[in-house]
Design an enzyme around this catalytic site. Structure first.
Site, PDB file in Angstrom:
ATOM      1  CE  LYS A   1       1.352 -17.898  -1.935  1.00  0.00           C
ATOM      2  NZ  LYS A   1       0.548 -19.108  -1.773  1.00  0.00           N
TER       3      LYS A   1
ATOM      4  CG  ASP B   1     -12.233  -6.509   6.308  1.00  0.00           C
ATOM      5  OD1 ASP B   1     -11.848  -5.946   7.354  1.00  0.00           O
ATOM      6  OD2 ASP B   1     -12.751  -5.888   5.368  1.00  0.00           O
TER       7      ASP B   1
ATOM      8  CG  ASP C   1      -6.965  -4.364   4.010  1.00  0.00           C
ATOM      9  OD1 ASP C   1      -7.917  -4.258   4.786  1.00  0.00           O
ATOM     10  OD2 ASP C   1      -6.858  -3.710   2.953  1.00  0.00           O
TER      11      ASP C   1
ATOM     12  CG  ASP D   1      -2.050 -20.084   0.058  1.00  0.00           C
ATOM     13  OD1 ASP D   1      -1.228 -19.914   0.999  1.00  0.00           O
ATOM     14  OD2 ASP D   1      -1.783 -20.792  -0.930  1.00  0.00           O
TER      15      ASP D   1
ATOM     16  CE1 TYR E   1      -3.196  -2.837   0.074  1.00  0.00           C
ATOM     17  CE2 TYR E   1      -3.610  -2.427   2.378  1.00  0.00           C
ATOM     18  CZ  TYR E   1      -3.865  -3.141   1.225  1.00  0.00           C
ATOM     19  OH  TYR E   1      -4.782  -4.159   1.236  1.00  0.00           O
TER      20      TYR E   1
END
Ligand code: NAD
Length: 365
Positions: free
Chosen positions: A194, A255, A251, A227, A144
């Site tokens: 990852k 959620d 992020d 994942d 970001y």
């Protein structure tokens, strides 16, 4: 006896409604403990665009600089959604606030009381004791904030690129927050990355491993690819106690965690950095996980619990008032578990208004 000085940024939509509740509860709980609240309210988000032409006026930022913490509501709504992206309330208010106060760690408790199991989309047999986990998200680095560009290739095709980068020091400081959080809970932490694909994740994993070995030898550290983590959260959330991860993965996972914990109206969060306030505690921004809920704004039916619990987090982290924070958390739990419910968590019960929910919590303090 102390004076607790903070800035109130209620924002838009349900923000001012639930902020009023949080301030009532904080005034009562802190007053009973002999503390005095000293706060001033300022415009932020859409209301600030309307009144000052910008989502984060200098006067609001200055008020935050003068305070020991920020109690934030939420910003945005249909009225401002056609503005250019860089002027949108969330992007033009929250991101600069995080940057200005170097709030690099977002702590979001994923708490679902067993009595509220119906609120979760997960089958209740998967969460017989509710959910009690913590997500820690790195907030000021990663993709970001990396270099961005859009360009046209020689063949006329458009192409765009966002880059993700992390420094060892950025990883170490979020590992420190995760380690401290784990020490205060079950001494168990999962680092999510990852590392099978991304260079940043390889460095993340190496840095985290060394940091925990040196600084938190008692904490049981595990790793998971992002994942798989998304799948495991939906399968068996309580296998985690504390998990932490970089900005974009956090992020998304935070959620997902919010959804499995039921209503956004129950979830609070703290964004912290290294800046100390005048009391020697961490300066922080405290806000509910949800947004401005335009569908119910102005109706007096929003759930105030997330805002109230954000206030409790502020007492704990920025004012060192663990005792008062715990008292508020218990009062919220007692009220909800005794069946006092706003519409988002009513499930067949007669829903109460924001004010009635607030009163029920105050009565139980
Ligand atoms: P939202 O979180 O506002 O609402 C999603 C759903 O959850 C709605 O049905 C809403 O009624 C419900 N909900 C949320 N909080 C609730 C509460 N306290 N009590 C009862 N129900 C509650 O998300 P959205 O609809 O995607 O976004 C609406 C606006 O909020 C947008 O402008 C968005 O940009 C903004 N937003 C702001 C923040 C922030 O300020 N940090 C965060 C998310 C969204």
């Amino acid at each position: 006896m102390a004076t607790l000085k903070f800035t109130v940024l209620a924002g838009d939509g349900i923000g001012p409604e639930v902020m009023e509740s949080a301030l009532e509860v904080l005034n009562k709980a802190c007053g009973d403990a002999g503390d005095t609240l000293s706060y001033s309210a300022h415009d932020v988000g859409g209301i600030a665009i309307d009144n000052h032409g910008t989502a984060l006026p200098e006067s609001t930022l200055e008020a935050c600089r003068q305070a020991d913490a920020i109690l934030f509501g939420s910003v945005g709504g249909p009225k401002w959604e056609n503005l250019p992206p860089s002027q949108q309330p969330e992007r033009a208010a929250l991101l600069p606030l995080r940057k200005a106060f170097k709030l690099f760690a977002n702590i979001r408790p994923g708490l679902l009381y067993p009595e509220l199991a119906d609120a979760s989309p997960l089958k209740s047999e998967r969460i017989p004791n509710g959910i009690d986990i913590v997500c820690i998200r790195e907030l000021t680095g990663g993709i970001y904030f990396g270099e961005k560009k859009t360009w046209q290739n020689d063949d006329g095709e458009m192409q765009a690129c966002d880059s993700m980068s992390y420094k060892v020091s950025e990883i170490e400081r979020i590992a420190e927050v995760a380690g401290q959080t784990a020490m205060a809970r079950g001494k168990k932490v999962c680092s999510i990355d990852k590392a099978n694909v991304l260079e940043t994740s390889v460095l993340w994993r190496k840095t985290v491993t060394e940091y925990f070995k040196k600084n938190f030898p008692e904490v049981q550290l595990s790793y998971m690819y992002v994942d798989n983590a998304a799948m495991q959260l939906a399968r068996d959330p309580n296998q985690f106690d504390v998990f932490f991860t970089e900005n974009m993965f956090g992020d998304i996972l935070s959620d997902e965690m919010a959804v499995i914990c039921g209503s956004l109206g129950m979830l609070c969060s703290a964004s912290l950095g290294d800046i100390k306030n005048s009391l020697g505690n961490k300066f922080g921004l405290y806000e509910p996980a949800g947004g401005t809920a335009p569908d119910i704004a102005g109706k007096g039916i929003a759930n105030p619990c997330a805002q109230i619990l954000s206030g409790a987090m502020m007492l704990r982290y920025s004012f060192g008032r663990d005792d008062v924070a715990s008292k508020i958390e218990k009062a919220v739990r007692d009220a909800v578990c005794s069946g006092v419910r706003t519409g988002d968590i009513a499930f067949g019960r007669t829903p109460v208004s924001t004010k009635e929910m607030t009163q029920a919590i105050i009565e139980r303090l």
